[in-house]
Motif scaffolding. Structure first.
Motif, PDB file in Angstrom:
ATOM      1  N   TYR A   4       0.633  -1.433   0.504  1.00  0.00           N
ATOM      2  CA  TYR A   4       0.162   0.371  -0.154  1.00  0.00           C
ATOM      3  C   TYR A   4       0.693   1.231  -0.116  1.00  0.00           C
ATOM      4  O   TYR A   4       1.951   1.137   0.637  1.00  0.00           O
ATOM      5  N   PRO A   5      -0.242   2.544  -0.809  1.00  0.00           N
ATOM      6  CA  PRO A   5       0.989   3.540  -0.408  1.00  0.00           C
ATOM      7  C   PRO A   5       1.802   4.052   0.850  1.00  0.00           C
ATOM      8  O   PRO A   5       2.778   4.386   0.884  1.00  0.00           O
ATOM      9  N   ASN A   6       1.132   3.611   1.463  1.00  0.00           N
ATOM     10  CA  ASN A   6       1.803   3.402   3.616  1.00  0.00           C
ATOM     11  C   ASN A   6       3.114   2.615   3.608  1.00  0.00           C
ATOM     12  O   ASN A   6       4.267   2.836   4.817  1.00  0.00           O
ATOM     13  N   GLY A   7       3.455   1.547   2.303  1.00  0.00           N
ATOM     14  CA  GLY A   7       4.408   0.901   2.524  1.00  0.00           C
ATOM     15  C   GLY A   7       4.412  -0.734   3.364  1.00  0.00           C
ATOM     16  O   GLY A   7       4.700  -1.365   3.657  1.00  0.00           O
ATOM     17  N   LYS A   8       3.019  -0.728   4.141  1.00  0.00           N
ATOM     18  CA  LYS A   8       2.570  -1.828   4.374  1.00  0.00           C
ATOM     19  C   LYS A   8       2.289  -2.731   3.603  1.00  0.00           C
ATOM     20  O   LYS A   8       1.951  -2.514   2.449  1.00  0.00           O
ATOM     21  N   ILE A   9       2.344  -4.188   4.297  1.00  0.00           N
ATOM     22  CA  ILE A   9       1.936  -5.173   3.229  1.00  0.00           C
ATOM     23  C   ILE A   9       0.540  -5.947   3.742  1.00  0.00           C
ATOM     24  O   ILE A   9      -0.072  -5.774   4.692  1.00  0.00           O
ATOM     25  N   TYR A  10       0.316  -6.838   2.334  1.00  0.00           N
ATOM     26  CA  TYR A  10      -1.065  -7.676   2.679  1.00  0.00           C
ATOM     27  C   TYR A  10      -0.828  -8.916   1.661  1.00  0.00           C
ATOM     28  O   TYR A  10      -0.211  -8.831   0.503  1.00  0.00           O
ATOM     29  N   VAL A  11      -0.584 -10.058   2.525  1.00  0.00           N
ATOM     30  CA  VAL A  11      -0.288 -11.202   1.895  1.00  0.00           C
ATOM     31  C   VAL A  11      -1.537 -12.333   2.044  1.00  0.00           C
ATOM     32  O   VAL A  11      -1.790 -12.607   2.795  1.00  0.00           O
ATOM     33  N   ASP A  17      -7.799 -17.693  -9.548  1.00  0.00           N
ATOM     34  CA  ASP A  17      -7.233 -17.493 -10.518  1.00  0.00           C
ATOM     35  C   ASP A  17      -7.593 -15.318 -11.346  1.00  0.00           C
ATOM     36  O   ASP A  17      -7.309 -15.605 -12.063  1.00  0.00           O
ATOM     37  N   SER A  18      -7.991 -14.802 -10.460  1.00  0.00           N
ATOM     38  CA  SER A  18      -8.176 -13.120 -10.976  1.00  0.00           C
ATOM     39  C   SER A  18      -7.058 -12.900 -10.581  1.00  0.00           C
ATOM     40  O   SER A  18      -6.856 -11.378 -10.216  1.00  0.00           O
ATOM     41  N   ARG A  19      -5.669 -13.001 -11.198  1.00  0.00           N
ATOM     42  CA  ARG A  19      -4.427 -12.377 -10.843  1.00  0.00           C
ATOM     43  C   ARG A  19      -4.884 -10.356 -11.600  1.00  0.00           C
ATOM     44  O   ARG A  19      -3.835  -9.839 -10.795  1.00  0.00           O
ATOM     45  N   LEU A  20      -5.462 -10.311 -12.325  1.00  0.00           N
ATOM     46  CA  LEU A  20      -5.748  -8.805 -13.023  1.00  0.00           C
ATOM     47  C   LEU A  20      -6.416  -8.558 -12.100  1.00  0.00           C
ATOM     48  O   LEU A  20      -6.157  -6.641 -11.730  1.00  0.00           O
ATOM     49  N   THR A  21      -7.357  -8.862 -11.003  1.00  0.00           N
ATOM     50  CA  THR A  21      -8.284  -7.811 -10.388  1.00  0.00           C
ATOM     51  C   THR A  21      -7.804  -8.762  -8.951  1.00  0.00           C
ATOM     52  O   THR A  21      -8.702  -7.517  -8.248  1.00  0.00           O
ATOM     53  N   TYR A  22      -7.184  -9.556  -8.455  1.00  0.00           N
ATOM     54  CA  TYR A  22      -7.056  -9.344  -6.493  1.00  0.00           C
ATOM     55  C   TYR A  22      -6.092  -8.629  -6.267  1.00  0.00           C
ATOM     56  O   TYR A  22      -5.015  -8.123  -6.829  1.00  0.00           O
ATOM     57  N   PHE A  23      -6.641  -8.108  -5.469  1.00  0.00           N
ATOM     58  CA  PHE A  23      -5.798  -6.566  -5.142  1.00  0.00           C
ATOM     59  C   PHE A  23      -5.980  -6.679  -3.105  1.00  0.00           C
ATOM     60  O   PHE A  23      -5.793  -6.128  -2.277  1.00  0.00           O
ATOM     61  N   GLY A  24      -5.803  -7.811  -2.549  1.00  0.00           N
ATOM     62  CA  GLY A  24      -6.046  -8.727  -1.692  1.00  0.00           C
ATOM     63  C   GLY A  24      -7.639  -8.077  -0.843  1.00  0.00           C
ATOM     64  O   GLY A  24      -7.858  -7.492  -0.907  1.00  0.00           O
ATOM     65  N   SER A  25      -7.650  -8.807   0.928  1.00  0.00           N
ATOM     66  CA  SER A  25      -8.633  -7.791   1.296  1.00  0.00           C
ATOM     67  C   SER A  25      -8.248  -8.541   2.814  1.00  0.00           C
ATOM     68  O   SER A  25      -9.233  -8.590   3.756  1.00  0.00           O
ATOM     69  N   PRO A  26      -7.501  -7.218   3.262  1.00  0.00           N
ATOM     70  CA  PRO A  26      -7.311  -6.327   4.202  1.00  0.00           C
ATOM     71  C   PRO A  26      -8.323  -5.927   5.026  1.00  0.00           C
ATOM     72  O   PRO A  26      -9.055  -5.339   4.624  1.00  0.00           O
ATOM     73  N   SER A  27      -8.222  -5.612   6.166  1.00  0.00           N
ATOM     74  CA  SER A  27      -9.523  -4.425   7.135  1.00  0.00           C
ATOM     75  C   SER A  27      -8.887  -3.434   6.895  1.00  0.00           C
ATOM     76  O   SER A  27      -8.317  -2.425   6.441  1.00  0.00           O
ATOM     77  N   LYS A  28     -10.754  -3.036   6.084  1.00  0.00           N
ATOM     78  CA  LYS A  28     -10.502  -1.371   5.845  1.00  0.00           C
ATOM     79  C   LYS A  28     -10.379  -0.889   6.707  1.00  0.00           C
ATOM     80  O   LYS A  28     -10.985   0.311   6.562  1.00  0.00           O
ATOM     81  N   GLU A  29     -10.874  -1.093   8.344  1.00  0.00           N
ATOM     82  CA  GLU A  29     -11.007  -0.201   8.992  1.00  0.00           C
ATOM     83  C   GLU A  29      -9.502   0.017   9.658  1.00  0.00           C
ATOM     84  O   GLU A  29      -9.530   1.229   9.079  1.00  0.00           O
ATOM     85  N   LEU A  30      -8.601  -0.526   9.257  1.00  0.00           N
ATOM     86  CA  LEU A  30      -7.277  -0.383   9.699  1.00  0.00           C
ATOM     87  C   LEU A  30      -6.434   0.419   8.046  1.00  0.00           C
ATOM     88  O   LEU A  30      -5.834   1.504   8.217  1.00  0.00           O
ATOM     89  N   LEU A  31      -6.939   0.172   6.645  1.00  0.00           N
ATOM     90  CA  LEU A  31      -6.910   1.078   6.231  1.00  0.00           C
ATOM     91  C   LEU A  31      -6.993   2.226   6.389  1.00  0.00           C
ATOM     92  O   LEU A  31      -6.384   3.417   6.533  1.00  0.00           O
ATOM     93  N   LYS A  32      -8.341   2.695   7.373  1.00  0.00           N
ATOM     94  CA  LYS A  32      -8.573   3.798   6.983  1.00  0.00           C
ATOM     95  C   LYS A  32      -8.069   4.894   8.327  1.00  0.00           C
ATOM     96  O   LYS A  32      -7.868   6.385   7.922  1.00  0.00           O
TER      97      LYS A  32
END
Length: 98
Positions: A4-11, A17-32
């Motif tokens: 993410y822009p702040n340098g934090k990561i999500y594995v 097989d949605s390599r083009l559209t999958y961008f993880g599913s971290p907690s939206k609250e933590l991102l906010k």
């Protein structure tokens, strides 16, 4: 692995097989909490495929996901957004006793 822009990561793992559209599913609250509204006006997210298999079973993929979470320490709240497995600080990370 999503960076993410702040340098934090999500594995995460992608079993569809949605390599083009999958961008993880971290907690939206933590991102906010970490990324303010202005930062969302122009940002870049990096996606890196760390491992893939044409033959792995779901349980093998999930096992590999946990292995990569631990390897990259993305469950450490200072480093990433994975909430499982629960992060446990090592002895050298704990504050010194008084």
């Amino acid at each position: 692995m999503i960076t993410y822009p702040n340098g934090k990561i999500y594995v995460g793992s992608d079993l569809t097989d949605s390599r083009l559209t999958y961008f993880g599913s971290p907690s939206k609250e933590l991102l906010k909490q970490d990324i303010d509204r202005d930062a969302l006006r122009d940002f870049t997210i990096r996606k890196r495929i760390l491992w893939e298999s044409e033959t792995a079973t779901k349980s093998e993929v999930l096992r590999k996901e946990i292995e990569l979470i631990l390897e990259h320490r993305s469950n450490d709240p200072r480093i990433g957004y994975n909430q499982r497995p629960k992060y446990r600080a090592s002895a050298d990370e704990l504050p010194a006793s008084l």
